[in-house]
Enzyme design. Sequence first.
Site, PDB file in Angstrom:
ATOM      1  N   HIS A  81      -7.586 -35.944  13.446  1.00 33.32           N
ATOM      2  CA  HIS A  81      -6.290 -36.601  14.041  1.00 33.32           C
ATOM      3  C   HIS A  81      -5.574 -35.863  14.799  1.00 33.32           C
ATOM      4  CE1 HIS A  81      -8.026 -40.465  12.246  1.00 33.32           C
ATOM      5  NE2 HIS A  81      -8.492 -39.651  11.280  1.00 33.32           N
ATOM      6  N   LYS A 122       0.870  -1.330  -0.139  1.00 30.94           N
ATOM      7  CA  LYS A 122      -0.124  -0.115   0.096  1.00 30.94           C
ATOM      8  C   LYS A 122       0.856   1.330   0.073  1.00 30.94           C
ATOM      9  CE  LYS A 122      -4.104   1.957   2.086  1.00 30.94           C
ATOM     10  NZ  LYS A 122      -5.312   1.797   3.381  1.00 30.94           N
ATOM     11  N   GLU A 138       9.788  -5.740   4.638  1.00 32.15           N
ATOM     12  CA  GLU A 138       9.802  -7.121   4.127  1.00 32.15           C
ATOM     13  C   GLU A 138       9.565  -7.121   2.611  1.00 32.15           C
ATOM     14  OE1 GLU A 138       7.816  -7.326   8.227  1.00 32.15           O
ATOM     15  OE2 GLU A 138       7.869  -5.917   6.601  1.00 32.15           O
ATOM     16  N   GLY A 151      -5.564  -3.079   3.862  1.00 34.86           N
ATOM     17  CA  GLY A 151      -4.894  -4.288   3.354  1.00 34.86           C
ATOM     18  C   GLY A 151      -5.490  -5.419   3.613  1.00 34.86           C
ATOM     19  N   ARG A 152      -6.387  -6.046   4.600  1.00 38.54           N
ATOM     20  CA  ARG A 152      -6.955  -7.003   4.637  1.00 38.54           C
ATOM     21  C   ARG A 152      -8.382  -7.193   3.921  1.00 38.54           C
ATOM     22  NH1 ARG A 152      -6.438  -4.345   9.158  1.00 38.54           N
ATOM     23  NH2 ARG A 152      -8.058  -3.899  10.452  1.00 38.54           N
ATOM     24  N   LYS A 162       7.844  -3.781  14.683  1.00 34.96           N
ATOM     25  CA  LYS A 162       8.345  -3.313  13.498  1.00 34.96           C
ATOM     26  C   LYS A 162       9.453  -2.299  13.738  1.00 34.96           C
ATOM     27  CE  LYS A 162       6.191  -3.683   9.674  1.00 34.96           C
ATOM     28  NZ  LYS A 162       5.059  -3.508   8.765  1.00 34.96           N
ATOM     29  N   GLU A 200      -6.657  -9.181  13.390  1.00 34.52           N
ATOM     30  CA  GLU A 200      -6.121  -7.813  13.370  1.00 34.52           C
ATOM     31  C   GLU A 200      -7.235  -6.805  13.245  1.00 34.52           C
ATOM     32  OE1 GLU A 200      -3.798  -6.162   9.411  1.00 34.52           O
ATOM     33  OE2 GLU A 200      -2.304  -7.148  10.915  1.00 34.52           O
TER      34      GLU A 200
END
Length: 503
Positions: free
Chosen positions: A364, A188, A194, A247-248, A475, A333
């Site tokens: 399982h 964005k 990263e 963003g999400r 961060k 978030e």
Amino acid sequence: MTETGWSKLEALPRPTLEELFADPRRLDALCTTLDLPGGAIRFDWSKTHLDNAVLEVLSSISAEMDVEGRREALFTGEIVNPTERRAAEHTAQRGIGNGESVERAMANHERMRGLAEAILSGDFGEVKSLIHIGIGGSALGPALAVDALTRDGARVDVHVVSNIDGCALEQAFAACDPATTMLAVASKTFTTIETMTNAESALDWMRQAGVGDPYGRVVALTASPDKAIEWGVDETRILPFSETVGGRYSLWSSIGFPVALALGWEDFSAFLEGAAAMDRHFYEAALYENVVFRAAFGDLYYAQARRCETRAVFAYDERLALLPDYLQQLEMESNGKRVTADGKPLGRPSAPVTWGGVGTDAQHAVFQLLHQGTHLIPVDFLAVKAAGDVLDPAHHRILLSNCFAQGAALMSGKADDGDAARAYPGDRPSATMLCDDLNPATLGSLIAFHEHRTFVNGAMLGINSFDQFGVELGKAIAKRIESDGAEGFDASTAALLDAAGIG
């Protein structure tokens, strides 16, 4: 917000699921099938402890918190993110919202369509692969959609890389030929460390392989076009989106470019239309017929009245394997907050921890705790009527049988017949979403359903679901380490940095 409604909710009687099913009308009241563009989806909340008393109290809380007014603000492009003074206009990307925002979104889609079709038609030479580099919402959504919808093949093979760990990028390199690969850099702000570090390494990989103009192979997906140009991307390969798309919630914008490239534009349009159909249901359906409100009310009942700290999601379809990961970010978030939108202490549980897996593998691994453990954990099951494979139909029949059996077993339990280790308490809640088919439109509807469910949960608690400052402190400290090393840290952190050769 007063505590009166929540206190009433906590004080309500707690009939068992078996007692609730004594009402012959229960299934009809709490199970709704929506006819959607990708096929019907059945939303069955009858195996939860929702009843008329619970729904009445939660409806009164909804009225007190003006959730329907907040829904109106969401869809009309008003400010619903007060800390950042922004609207949240992901629905405009699907064609529903403020007129100017919808028009801008459609123009951006046409730009994205033009670039995707140019690549697919060979204007950039032979393109077999796309490495999509992003993180958080810029990666989780594309990864989910590509994995779910390209099991039978893709127009272009997409490899989503988010982790700064170089092993993730090397794995993508190993699967691609740099001569026939393009890069999508999704950020964005176009400053995410990263993402930008991974992007620089991908360019180096291309240079070392003899690609003459690596930047000519880059598509930028960003709300900061100027930053992308400054970094070296030509304006013709920058696909912008609005600052009001978080963003999400950005999969519907240019962040969905890898999905459009992998599927083709017709399928990406179906993906958008599936989401838009769920938007219309959420916006228009009456409260008691609205599957989004019903799901959120179930979430709030268990988190607030029963103090359930987690919610589990199990997809009984391998194509939806990444859905629990996607929902973790969407829900935690958005609503993992300790203050309300006006900055006051929340004073109540916020979002539960969202976790899950894929059936039947999870049976399982973790279902022992769900059935016989001491934690009460509401469970969502997702399943698809149509098989995603062409093997013996027994595979899919057994898969679905296991899904429905787990919900029945959680509810009914098994009496102690003298061996306590083999007894099941039962009365454990679950909800089931059964899709006719899994296709772009169905996936769009499912994701939009969970977006709006998350919004209602936050609005009921007075939370701002659209900021995420909780990701910033760590961060910032990591940047400080890069510049100052171990100086000024606690003894443990300083020792760890020294042991790793960083301090």
